[in-house]
Scaffold this motif. Sequence first.
Motif, PDB file in Angstrom:
ATOM      1  N   ALA A   1       0.829  -1.200   0.000  1.00  0.00           N
ATOM      2  CA  ALA A   1       0.000   0.000   0.000  1.00  0.00           C
ATOM      3  C   ALA A   1       0.866   1.254   0.000  1.00  0.00           C
ATOM      4  CB  ALA A   1      -0.914  -0.010   1.216  1.00  0.00           C
ATOM      5  N   HIS A   2       2.024   1.187   0.658  1.00  0.00           N
ATOM      6  CA  HIS A   2       2.869   2.368   0.849  1.00  0.00           C
ATOM      7  C   HIS A   2       4.294   2.084   0.388  1.00  0.00           C
ATOM      8  CE1 HIS A   2      -0.345   2.458   4.033  1.00  0.00           C
ATOM      9  NE2 HIS A   2      -0.622   3.502   3.285  1.00  0.00           N
ATOM     10  N   PRO A   3       5.047   3.162   0.092  1.00  0.00           N
ATOM     11  CA  PRO A   3       6.395   2.950  -0.443  1.00  0.00           C
ATOM     12  C   PRO A   3       7.420   2.468   0.601  1.00  0.00           C
ATOM     13  CG  PRO A   3       5.564   5.172  -0.931  1.00  0.00           C
ATOM     14  CD  PRO A   3       4.675   4.582   0.106  1.00  0.00           C
ATOM     15  N   ASP A   4       7.088   1.483   1.374  1.00  0.00           N
ATOM     16  CA  ASP A   4       8.057   0.741   2.199  1.00  0.00           C
ATOM     17  C   ASP A   4       7.460  -0.605   2.621  1.00  0.00           C
ATOM     18  OD1 ASP A   4       6.171   1.905   3.919  1.00  0.00           O
ATOM     19  OD2 ASP A   4       7.575   2.141   5.566  1.00  0.00           O
ATOM     20  N   ASP A   5       6.219  -0.860   2.236  1.00  0.00           N
ATOM     21  CA  ASP A   5       5.533  -2.084   2.669  1.00  0.00           C
ATOM     22  C   ASP A   5       6.140  -3.342   2.043  1.00  0.00           C
ATOM     23  OD1 ASP A   5       3.890  -0.334   3.973  1.00  0.00           O
ATOM     24  OD2 ASP A   5       2.059  -0.836   2.888  1.00  0.00           O
ATOM     25  N   CYS A   6       6.337  -3.331   0.725  1.00  0.00           N
ATOM     26  CA  CYS A   6       6.938  -4.503   0.065  1.00  0.00           C
ATOM     27  C   CYS A   6       8.318  -4.776   0.651  1.00  0.00           C
ATOM     28  CB  CYS A   6       7.109  -4.256  -1.436  1.00  0.00           C
ATOM     29  SG  CYS A   6       5.563  -4.163  -2.345  1.00  0.00           S
TER      30      CYS A   6
ATOM     31  N   ASP B   1      -5.567   1.059   3.826  1.00  0.00           N
ATOM     32  CA  ASP B   1      -4.815   0.967   2.560  1.00  0.00           C
ATOM     33  C   ASP B   1      -4.222  -0.436   2.365  1.00  0.00           C
ATOM     34  OD1 ASP B   1      -5.317   3.664   2.154  1.00  0.00           O
ATOM     35  OD2 ASP B   1      -3.297   4.314   2.684  1.00  0.00           O
ATOM     36  N   HIS B   2      -3.738  -1.031   3.454  1.00  0.00           N
ATOM     37  CA  HIS B   2      -3.195  -2.400   3.357  1.00  0.00           C
ATOM     38  C   HIS B   2      -4.319  -3.352   2.973  1.00  0.00           C
ATOM     39  CE1 HIS B   2       0.166  -1.435   6.542  1.00  0.00           C
ATOM     40  NE2 HIS B   2       0.220  -0.644   5.493  1.00  0.00           N
ATOM     41  N   ARG B   3      -5.428  -3.217   3.703  1.00  0.00           N
ATOM     42  CA  ARG B   3      -6.573  -4.100   3.498  1.00  0.00           C
ATOM     43  C   ARG B   3      -7.048  -4.037   2.043  1.00  0.00           C
ATOM     44  NH1 ARG B   3     -10.906  -1.901   6.929  1.00  0.00           N
ATOM     45  NH2 ARG B   3      -9.262  -2.091   8.486  1.00  0.00           N
TER      46      ARG B   3
HETATM   47 ZN    ZN Z   1       1.899   0.497   4.885  1.00  0.00          ZN
END
Ligand code: ZN
Length: 308
Positions: free
Chosen positions: A47-52, A152-154
Amino acid sequence: MKRLAILTIAIALHIAGAALSADQQPAPGRTLAPSTDGKLNIIAFGAHPDDCDMRAGGTAAKFAALGHRVRFVSVTNGDAGHQTEGGGALAARRRAEAKEAGRRIGVDYVTLDNHDGELLPSLKPREDIIRQIRLWNADLVLAPRPNDYHPDHRYTGVLVQDAAYMVVVPNVTPDTPALRKNPVFMYFQDGFQRPNAFRPDVAISIDDVIDKKIDMLDAHVSQFYEWLPWVDGDAALAKVPKDPAERKRWLKEQRGPQPTPAVREALVKWYGPEKGKAVRYAEAFEICEYGQQPNKAELKRLFPFFGM
Ligand SMILES: [Zn+2]
């Protein structure tokens, strides 16, 4: 008829190309039949630019080291993730951090322009995700489960689930040619228990690349050294070391992913008891019920790290 078909594909590829920014273009010479050069195409959505990075950065570094192609996609631009910065300036900062993080481990990093904290499982982001999976000609797609505290993750989980079948349907998002073979979809590890706990179908030792993974996380200065400690409180923020080498050591203590009992069991299953019990840092993935269903041999092909 054949010429018409070729022309149609050419126009479709042109339109798809025109709709995407330069960093979203497919690698040159890619076709829609599965790759035959012996290299895997892996795409991960966060969802965000550090999640992956947090969930699959180590595994991605291992893929990249073997010459496989990995793309990380942040579905939002992260423009809400800071206590004193926000909007377009923060989105630009985080896009640059993500690019640098990808560069440090040899993966491609794309940030889509949906607002942070506002993602919904609607048609446009679904179509963007379908395009990304197709353009990368993915063999393996990684994403969060839809059980998560953060909307956002969901919804990133839901959006990727919603794309899992549609990527092979030519009449859906017809500006980007459909995949002929459905990829395998897998979930990142998480700690949520309801309605069901994460099941580690594959567990990967990342002991050999843990410093690379931490180096990747270290590129997200706005997150690991500013925003996330602030969320934990002023005392946590005060504990972040100022010295760059020292804060990287601190980051490793904080973020080195140690195996849960279930992940340990999976490590023993995949590596054998001796190696599996000795692993210090691991990442794990669960097979999604949608998309292609891999057997053990297929999982070994998709994660070519065992017995190494
Ligand atoms: Zn995130």
